[in-house]
Design a protein around this motif. Structure first.
Motif, PDB file in Angstrom:
ATOM      1  N   LEU A  20     -10.553  15.665  -1.502  1.00 18.72           N
ATOM      2  CA  LEU A  20      -9.665  16.826  -1.624  1.00 18.72           C
ATOM      3  C   LEU A  20      -9.186  17.033  -3.058  1.00 18.72           C
ATOM      4  O   LEU A  20      -9.167  18.157  -3.562  1.00 18.72           O
ATOM      5  CB  LEU A  20      -8.449  16.656  -0.706  1.00 18.72           C
ATOM      6  CG  LEU A  20      -8.737  16.561   0.793  1.00 18.72           C
ATOM      7  CD1 LEU A  20      -7.442  16.441   1.583  1.00 18.72           C
ATOM      8  CD2 LEU A  20      -9.515  17.775   1.263  1.00 18.72           C
ATOM      9  N   ASP A  39      -7.522   9.493 -11.375  1.00 14.66           N
ATOM     10  CA  ASP A  39      -8.052   8.717 -10.242  1.00 14.66           C
ATOM     11  C   ASP A  39      -8.226   7.267 -10.657  1.00 14.66           C
ATOM     12  O   ASP A  39      -8.788   6.971 -11.701  1.00 14.66           O
ATOM     13  CB  ASP A  39      -9.390   9.264  -9.740  1.00 14.66           C
ATOM     14  CG  ASP A  39      -9.609   8.912  -8.279  1.00 14.66           C
ATOM     15  OD1 ASP A  39      -9.595   9.823  -7.432  1.00 14.66           O
ATOM     16  OD2 ASP A  39      -9.763   7.711  -7.971  1.00 14.66           O
ATOM     17  N   ASN A  74      -2.919   3.996 -12.350  1.00 15.58           N
ATOM     18  CA  ASN A  74      -2.499   3.771 -10.970  1.00 15.58           C
ATOM     19  C   ASN A  74      -1.153   4.468 -10.735  1.00 15.58           C
ATOM     20  O   ASN A  74      -0.139   4.064 -11.305  1.00 15.58           O
ATOM     21  CB  ASN A  74      -2.371   2.254 -10.750  1.00 15.58           C
ATOM     22  CG  ASN A  74      -1.961   1.921  -9.335  1.00 15.58           C
ATOM     23  OD1 ASN A  74      -1.692   2.797  -8.516  1.00 15.58           O
ATOM     24  ND2 ASN A  74      -1.917   0.630  -9.044  1.00 15.58           N
ATOM     25  N   ASN A 101      -1.871  13.774  -4.538  1.00 14.08           N
ATOM     26  CA  ASN A 101      -2.946  13.727  -3.542  1.00 14.08           C
ATOM     27  C   ASN A 101      -3.512  12.319  -3.356  1.00 14.08           C
ATOM     28  O   ASN A 101      -4.123  12.037  -2.326  1.00 14.08           O
ATOM     29  CB  ASN A 101      -4.040  14.712  -3.999  1.00 14.08           C
ATOM     30  CG  ASN A 101      -5.351  14.488  -3.295  1.00 14.08           C
ATOM     31  OD1 ASN A 101      -5.556  14.983  -2.195  1.00 14.08           O
ATOM     32  ND2 ASN A 101      -6.256  13.718  -3.914  1.00 14.08           N
ATOM     33  N   TYR A 166       0.310   4.290   7.381  1.00 16.49           N
ATOM     34  CA  TYR A 166      -0.073   5.617   6.864  1.00 16.49           C
ATOM     35  C   TYR A 166       0.839   6.721   7.426  1.00 16.49           C
ATOM     36  O   TYR A 166       1.286   7.610   6.693  1.00 16.49           O
ATOM     37  CB  TYR A 166      -1.533   5.853   7.244  1.00 16.49           C
ATOM     38  CG  TYR A 166      -2.153   7.112   6.714  1.00 16.49           C
ATOM     39  CD1 TYR A 166      -2.535   7.219   5.375  1.00 16.49           C
ATOM     40  CD2 TYR A 166      -2.403   8.195   7.553  1.00 16.49           C
ATOM     41  CE1 TYR A 166      -3.132   8.375   4.896  1.00 16.49           C
ATOM     42  CE2 TYR A 166      -2.998   9.351   7.085  1.00 16.49           C
ATOM     43  CZ  TYR A 166      -3.362   9.439   5.758  1.00 16.49           C
ATOM     44  OH  TYR A 166      -3.957  10.586   5.289  1.00 16.49           O
ATOM     45  N   THR A 200     -13.957  14.063   4.483  1.00 19.31           N
ATOM     46  CA  THR A 200     -14.093  13.317   3.229  1.00 19.31           C
ATOM     47  C   THR A 200     -14.472  11.881   3.599  1.00 19.31           C
ATOM     48  O   THR A 200     -14.561  11.547   4.777  1.00 19.31           O
ATOM     49  CB  THR A 200     -12.766  13.269   2.449  1.00 19.31           C
ATOM     50  OG1 THR A 200     -11.833  12.485   3.208  1.00 19.31           O
ATOM     51  CG2 THR A 200     -12.188  14.658   2.205  1.00 19.31           C
ATOM     52  N   ARG A 201     -14.605  11.024   2.593  1.00 25.73           N
ATOM     53  CA  ARG A 201     -14.950   9.628   2.900  1.00 25.73           C
ATOM     54  C   ARG A 201     -13.859   8.982   3.750  1.00 25.73           C
ATOM     55  O   ARG A 201     -14.089   8.002   4.440  1.00 25.73           O
ATOM     56  CB  ARG A 201     -15.180   8.843   1.612  1.00 25.73           C
ATOM     57  CG  ARG A 201     -13.910   8.649   0.786  1.00 25.73           C
ATOM     58  CD  ARG A 201     -14.156   7.808  -0.456  1.00 25.73           C
ATOM     59  NE  ARG A 201     -12.885   7.472  -1.079  1.00 25.73           N
ATOM     60  CZ  ARG A 201     -12.744   6.572  -2.031  1.00 25.73           C
ATOM     61  NH1 ARG A 201     -13.784   5.913  -2.493  1.00 25.73           N
ATOM     62  NH2 ARG A 201     -11.554   6.323  -2.548  1.00 25.73           N
TER      63      ARG A 201
HETATM   64  P1  NAD Z   1     -10.439  10.213  -0.780  1.00 23.10           P
HETATM   65  O1  NAD Z   1     -10.482   8.745  -0.534  1.00 23.10           O
HETATM   66  O2  NAD Z   1     -11.728  10.922  -0.996  1.00 23.10           O
HETATM   67  O3  NAD Z   1      -9.477  10.557  -2.000  1.00 23.10           O
HETATM   68  C1  NAD Z   1      -8.353   9.814  -2.347  1.00 23.10           C
HETATM   69  C2  NAD Z   1      -8.431   9.522  -3.818  1.00 23.10           C
HETATM   70  O4  NAD Z   1      -7.225   8.859  -4.253  1.00 23.10           O
HETATM   71  C3  NAD Z   1      -9.593   8.600  -4.168  1.00 23.10           C
HETATM   72  O5  NAD Z   1     -10.419   9.213  -5.138  1.00 23.10           O
HETATM   73  C4  NAD Z   1      -8.915   7.351  -4.702  1.00 23.10           C
HETATM   74  O6  NAD Z   1      -9.669   6.690  -5.719  1.00 23.10           O
HETATM   75  C5  NAD Z   1      -7.610   7.891  -5.218  1.00 23.10           C
HETATM   76  N1  NAD Z   1      -6.563   6.880  -5.324  1.00 23.10           N
HETATM   77  C6  NAD Z   1      -6.244   5.937  -4.405  1.00 23.10           C
HETATM   78  N2  NAD Z   1      -5.244   5.165  -4.849  1.00 23.10           N
HETATM   79  C7  NAD Z   1      -4.901   5.639  -6.077  1.00 23.10           C
HETATM   80  C8  NAD Z   1      -3.913   5.259  -7.022  1.00 23.10           C
HETATM   81  N3  NAD Z   1      -3.086   4.232  -6.782  1.00 23.10           N
HETATM   82  N4  NAD Z   1      -3.823   5.950  -8.177  1.00 23.10           N
HETATM   83  C9  NAD Z   1      -4.670   6.990  -8.425  1.00 23.10           C
HETATM   84  N5  NAD Z   1      -5.630   7.377  -7.554  1.00 23.10           N
HETATM   85  C10 NAD Z   1      -5.749   6.715  -6.395  1.00 23.10           C
HETATM   86  O7  NAD Z   1      -9.700  10.859   0.489  1.00 23.10           O
HETATM   87  P2  NAD Z   1      -9.227  12.369   0.776  1.00 23.10           P
HETATM   88  O8  NAD Z   1      -9.527  12.613   2.203  1.00 23.10           O
HETATM   89  O9  NAD Z   1      -9.728  13.307  -0.239  1.00 23.10           O
HETATM   90  O10 NAD Z   1      -7.652  12.206   0.670  1.00 23.10           O
HETATM   91  C11 NAD Z   1      -6.837  12.918  -0.255  1.00 23.10           C
HETATM   92  C12 NAD Z   1      -5.418  12.945   0.284  1.00 23.10           C
HETATM   93  O11 NAD Z   1      -5.388  13.723   1.486  1.00 23.10           O
HETATM   94  C13 NAD Z   1      -4.853  11.575   0.651  1.00 23.10           C
HETATM   95  O12 NAD Z   1      -3.485  11.535   0.331  1.00 23.10           O
HETATM   96  C14 NAD Z   1      -5.037  11.537   2.152  1.00 23.10           C
HETATM   97  O13 NAD Z   1      -4.153  10.630   2.769  1.00 23.10           O
HETATM   98  C15 NAD Z   1      -4.746  12.969   2.493  1.00 23.10           C
HETATM   99  N6  NAD Z   1      -5.244  13.408   3.796  1.00 23.10           N
HETATM  100  C16 NAD Z   1      -6.570  13.585   4.010  1.00 23.10           C
HETATM  101  C17 NAD Z   1      -6.992  14.043   5.257  1.00 23.10           C
HETATM  102  C18 NAD Z   1      -8.417  14.324   5.549  1.00 23.10           C
HETATM  103  O14 NAD Z   1      -8.687  14.861   6.653  1.00 23.10           O
HETATM  104  N7  NAD Z   1      -9.363  14.019   4.644  1.00 23.10           N
HETATM  105  C19 NAD Z   1      -6.066  14.260   6.270  1.00 23.10           C
HETATM  106  C20 NAD Z   1      -4.715  14.082   6.013  1.00 23.10           C
HETATM  107  C21 NAD Z   1      -4.323  13.666   4.762  1.00 23.10           C
END
Ligand code: NAD
Length: 298
Positions: A20, A39, A74, A101, A166, A200-201
């Motif tokens: 995202l 990231d 981080n 995010n 979570y 997403t992953r």
């Molecule tokens: P994702 O794993 O592809 O992306 C998350 C990113 O955050 C990764 O690139 C990771 O390297 C980075 N990250 C993790 N810890 C970090 C840190 N300490 N500092 C900097 N970067 C860090 O997953 P996504 O699905 O794209 O998730 C993005 C956001 O959306 C997250 O907060 C997730 O909880 C939220 N979310 C996603 C979904 C979904 O359906 N995909 C649903 C609800 C919420």
């Protein structure tokens, strides 16, 4: 040329190396924002940091004719979060938009979840969003402008098996959003949260394969960009978004039932009235809720 643009504005998008965040960063940059692509570059559980993903996305933005800088800090540490915002100031001179995010998962059922697994998830989602917002806040206040978009989740709003850490974190982000909206109001700082559902992953193992093409990150980012735009005055709200659908999620309180003689038995005997949903109230502040409680006593 599309009319909603971000020319001259600077956006920080955390966790923008994948999923995202990557999509949000690409859209904001395409519409003229200068973007700090943050990231840590770790695995889904946050382990194994690497500068690759942030650099790849920043490079792609530049290749597409936009402006971006990669940052591998981080967000869960005060120094890291400060450095993310400082990168925006040092490189582009300001920060207008923060999209919190970044996120990790450490799913376990409650009985098996360790303190470390609980704390690690709260640290990235809640502490990270707090720290990055806090670092950007003085800059936003000084320029009397800012937009904050936090990332909650249906898992937080409604609960989910195996995600006590979570879910707690994601509902925590609702509180963070609402209080930042109140504290930022006078300085024209707006804060909202999204509760997305996307392929997403993080979720690919959960959804049936046929949804991959429909639940794209690109069907989330336009809402993030709208909430980040100066024309959007909405604040303190949470939006469910996925597959092209956008809906407001709100906290409501039923009309309630009261008595001057509250006993355990009286509550049992009036439980249906306590559980009644209509006519409901939608307090938007603590004061609004307290007023409703006080009015019931008159
Ligand atoms: P994702 O794993 O592809 O992306 C998350 C990113 O955050 C990764 O690139 C990771 O390297 C980075 N990250 C993790 N810890 C970090 C840190 N300490 N500092 C900097 N970067 C860090 O997953 P996504 O699905 O794209 O998730 C993005 C956001 O959306 C997250 O907060 C997730 O909880 C939220 N979310 C996603 C979904 C979904 O359906 N995909 C649903 C609800 C919420």
């Amino acid at each position: 040329m599309p009319d909603l643009r971000f020319d001259g504005q600077v956006a920080v998008v955390t966790g923008a190396g994948h999923g995202l965040g990557r999509s949000h960063a690409l859209l904001l940059a395409e519409r003229g924002a200068k973007v700090v692509v943050n990231d840590l570059g770790g695995a889904l559980d946050g382990t194994g940091p690497s500068s690759g993903p942030a650099a790849d996305v920043a490079e792609l933005i530049v290749k597409n004719g936009g402006e971006a800088v990669a940052n591998g800090d981080n967000v869960a540490t005060p120094e890291g979060a400060q450095a993310v915002v400082q990168t925006a100031i040092d490189t582009f001179g300001r920060v207008d938009i923060v999209v919190n995010n970044a996120g990790i998962l450490r799913d376990k059922s409650l009985g098996k979840m360790t303190v470390e697994e609980f704390d690690a998830v709260l640290a990235v989602h809640v502490r990270g969003s707090f720290l990055v917002t806090r670092a950007a806040f003085p800059h936003m206040k000084e320029q009397a402008y800012g937009r904050v978009v936090n990332t909650s989740s249906p898992a937080g709003l409604f609960g989910n098996f195996g995600q006590v850490n979570y879910s707690t974190a994601k509902m925590g982000l609702v509180g963070l959003t609402k209080s930042v909206a109140i504290e930022g109001a006078r300085a024209n700082i707006r804060a909202n949260a999204i509760a997305p559902i996307a392929w997403t992953r993080m979720t690919e193992a959960l959804f049936p394969a046929e949804f991959q093409e429909k639940l794209t990150p690109e069907r989330i980012s336009p809402l993030v960009a709208y909430l980040a735009h100066e024309s959007c005055e909405t604040t303190g709200e949470v939006f469910s978004v996925g597959g092209g659908r956008v809906a407001r999620v709100f906290v409501a309180e039923g009309p309630g039932w009261r008595t001057d003689d509250l006993t355990i038995e009286a509550i049992r005997d009036n439980w249906d009235a306590v559980m009644t949903e209509e006519p409901h109230l939608q307090p938007t502040t603590l004061g609004g809720q307290a007023t409703a409680s006080m009015q019931a006593m008159l």
